[in-house]
Write a protein that holds these residues in place. Structure first.
Motif, mmCIF file in Angstrom:
data_model
loop_
_atom_site.group_PDB
_atom_site.id
_atom_site.type_symbol
_atom_site.label_atom_id
_atom_site.label_comp_id
_atom_site.label_asym_id
_atom_site.label_seq_id
_atom_site.Cartn_x
_atom_site.Cartn_y
_atom_site.Cartn_z
ATOM 1 N N PRO A 39 0.822 -1.213 0.000
ATOM 2 C CA PRO A 39 0.000 0.000 0.000
ATOM 3 C C PRO A 39 0.859 1.268 0.000
ATOM 4 N N GLY A 40 0.321 2.305 -0.601
ATOM 5 C CA GLY A 40 1.034 3.576 -0.671
ATOM 6 C C GLY A 40 1.656 3.831 -2.021
ATOM 7 N N GLY A 41 1.750 2.790 -2.872
ATOM 8 C CA GLY A 41 2.316 2.946 -4.204
ATOM 9 C C GLY A 41 1.248 2.875 -5.272
ATOM 10 N N GLY A 42 1.589 3.348 -6.469
ATOM 11 C CA GLY A 42 0.628 3.350 -7.557
ATOM 12 C C GLY A 42 0.235 1.961 -8.002
ATOM 13 N N LEU A 43 1.198 1.020 -7.951
ATOM 14 C CA LEU A 43 0.897 -0.341 -8.386
ATOM 15 C C LEU A 43 -0.183 -0.965 -7.510
ATOM 16 N N ARG A 44 -0.099 -0.762 -6.189
ATOM 17 C CA ARG A 44 -1.117 -1.325 -5.305
ATOM 18 C C ARG A 44 -2.477 -0.662 -5.559
ATOM 19 N N SER A 45 -2.469 0.630 -5.869
ATOM 20 C CA SER A 45 -3.732 1.320 -6.180
ATOM 21 C C SER A 45 -4.394 0.696 -7.405
ATOM 22 N N GLY A 46 -3.575 0.372 -8.412
ATOM 23 C CA GLY A 46 -4.113 -0.269 -9.608
ATOM 24 C C GLY A 46 -4.642 -1.655 -9.320
ATOM 25 N N LEU A 47 -3.911 -2.419 -8.504
ATOM 26 C CA LEU A 47 -4.360 -3.770 -8.144
ATOM 27 C C LEU A 47 -5.655 -3.719 -7.343
ATOM 28 N N ASP A 48 -5.779 -2.734 -6.450
ATOM 29 C CA ASP A 48 -7.000 -2.587 -5.669
ATOM 30 C C ASP A 48 -8.200 -2.281 -6.567
ATOM 31 N N GLN A 80 -5.077 3.856 -13.273
ATOM 32 C CA GLN A 80 -6.213 3.805 -14.192
ATOM 33 C C GLN A 80 -5.868 3.010 -15.455
ATOM 34 N N ARG A 81 -4.670 3.231 -15.996
ATOM 35 C CA ARG A 81 -4.260 2.507 -17.201
ATOM 36 C C ARG A 81 -4.106 1.019 -16.927
ATOM 37 N N LEU A 82 -3.544 0.679 -15.764
ATOM 38 C CA LEU A 82 -3.401 -0.731 -15.403
ATOM 39 C C LEU A 82 -4.775 -1.392 -15.327
ATOM 40 N N TYR A 83 -5.721 -0.713 -14.719
ATOM 41 C CA TYR A 83 -7.079 -1.242 -14.588
ATOM 42 C C TYR A 83 -7.712 -1.481 -15.963
ATOM 43 N N GLU A 84 -7.556 -0.532 -16.873
ATOM 44 C CA GLU A 84 -8.149 -0.682 -18.200
ATOM 45 C C GLU A 84 -7.502 -1.834 -18.967
ATOM 46 N N LEU A 85 -6.179 -1.964 -18.866
ATOM 47 C CA LEU A 85 -5.482 -3.045 -19.575
ATOM 48 C C LEU A 85 -5.852 -4.413 -19.015
ATOM 49 N N ALA A 86 -6.191 -4.463 -17.711
ATOM 50 C CA ALA A 86 -6.552 -5.732 -17.085
ATOM 51 C C ALA A 86 -7.891 -6.267 -17.595
ATOM 52 N N LYS A 87 -8.663 -5.446 -18.288
ATOM 53 C CA LYS A 87 -9.948 -5.903 -18.834
ATOM 54 C C LYS A 87 -9.749 -6.879 -19.987
ATOM 55 N N MET A 88 -8.547 -6.870 -20.570
ATOM 56 C CA MET A 88 -8.240 -7.780 -21.676
ATOM 57 C C MET A 88 -7.667 -9.081 -21.135
ATOM 58 N N ASP A 89 -7.719 -10.122 -21.962
ATOM 59 C CA ASP A 89 -7.062 -11.369 -21.591
ATOM 60 C C ASP A 89 -5.548 -11.184 -21.688
#
Length: 359
Positions: free
Chosen positions: A18-27, A63-72
């Motif tokens: 927690p506290g980093g951008g990567l964890r925010s994207g995973l959340d 936000q970009r990580l979240y959008e990319l995760a929508k793909m296989d």
């Protein structure tokens, strides 16, 4: 903290804390009840097991990580996590590599981590959990609320353990000044010190998982664990030595290798410690009955006592320890004789003698 698990998995967990951008994207991915597979590294070795997908080469954002995760497919990031390298990638690690996982995404993640030395993160769509892989190790991250609860419980346990350690240390200090300390007294201190170290290591793991959220807990741990390592090493060197750093590490490593039941067994600990001691009396007593060995009186070298003298230079302490064989000899020497030791002089001799007499 010392003796923490493999540095690779520690580094991997810290990157998703927690506290980093990567964890925010995973959340975000977890909240949307989606799954994902991430690789933190875009080296040629990683790319050699990638097939298909497309180049992104964009700055990372949750936000970009979240959008990319929508793909296989998997998402490949730079090793520092600040760029999104590729997305919708099909990973082809060696299928013969062993894996304990059952789901397709997690089997792939484990095999990739065994193939290439990079952190691999799998987000389970069904279970809603994050699992981090690195080499042959993996760790499933718990919800932050649960980690906090366990960390606070462990901190309370550490407080109790430290109180018990301080009691046996105080008793050992009283006995060593009158040359009445026994091997049993030393073993009791080593047992308590190892228990404190273990619970501190457990809390250190929670700190890694908590990331920036664990700053306050880190301060509490530092306050409780302050000087414990020094006491641990000094007791070993004082009564089992003279010990080099390697000798001290050997004793601590042995104690760390014991399971809890053996660690709490005085006879088991005393035998193992005696075998690793450099103290002539203990080496000679190895063949004795364990009960007799525990009653053996041991002279303190005085290292821990000298370490408590405020602002005493390390060079002066080493010169004194080399000159006097034990604490009794140091206590009985005159201030004038002590001042003649190289580097001591009249001022330090007076301070040391006053400290020893008052304590």
């Amino acid at each position: 903290m010392e003796l923490v698990k493999d540095a690779g998995i520690v580094d991997a967990i810290s990157k998703v804390a927690p506290g980093g951008g990567l964890r925010s994207g995973l959340d975000r991915i977890l909240q949307a009840r989606m799954g994902a597979l991430l690789i933190l590294g875009d080296s040629p070795e990683v790319l050699s097991i990638c097939s298909g997908g497309f180049l992104v080469d964009a700055e990372f954002s949750p936000q970009r990580l979240y959008e990319l995760a929508k793909m296989d497919g998997a998402i490949v990031l730079s090793s520092d996590g600040i760029r999104l390298a590729r997305a919708n990638v099909h990973l082809v690690p060696d299928p013969r590599l062993p894996t304990t996982e059952t789901g397709t995404r997690h089997r792939t993640a484990e095999r990739v981590a065994r193939t290439v030395d990079v952190p691999v993160v799998a987000v389970s769509e069904e279970l809603g959990v994050i699992t981090v892989y690195r080499r042959n190790q993996k760790r499933q991250l718990q919800p932050i609320v649960e980690v906090w609860a366990r960390a606070n419980q462990a901190l309370s346990t550490l407080e109790r353990y430290k109180e018990r350690l301080e009691r046996v240390l105080k008793r050992l200090s009283e006995l060593e000044r009158s040359s009445k300390a026994t091997f049993r007294d030393v073993v009791l201190v080593l047992q308590r010190a190892e228990l404190v170290r273990r619970i501190s290591e457990e809390i250190n793991w929670y700190l890694i998982e908590l990331g920036a959220d664990g700053r306050m807990l880190s301060l509490q741990l530092d306050e409780l664990y302050l000087d414990i390592r020094g006491d641990y090493d000094s007791v070993i060197s004082d009564f089992l030595g003279p010990c080099s750093e390697d000798d001290t590490l050997e004793v601590r490593t042995y104690l760390a290798s014991l399971d809890t039941d053996d660690l709490l067994d005085v006879s088991v600990v005393s035998e193992g410690v005696a075998k690793r001691a450099r103290c002539t009396e203990l080496v000679t007593a190895l063949s004795d009955d364990p009960r007799d060995r525990l009653k053996l009186k041991l002279e303190s070298r005085g290292e821990r006592v000298l370490s408590l003298v405020p602002r005493l230079p390390q060079s002066v302490k080493e010169a004194i320890l080399e000159r006097f064989s034990n604490l009794s000899a140091l206590s009985s020497v005159s201030e004038f004789e002590l001042s003649k030791v190289e580097g001591v002089g009249p001022e330090w001799a007076k301070v040391i003698k006053e400290f020893i007499s008052e304590n």
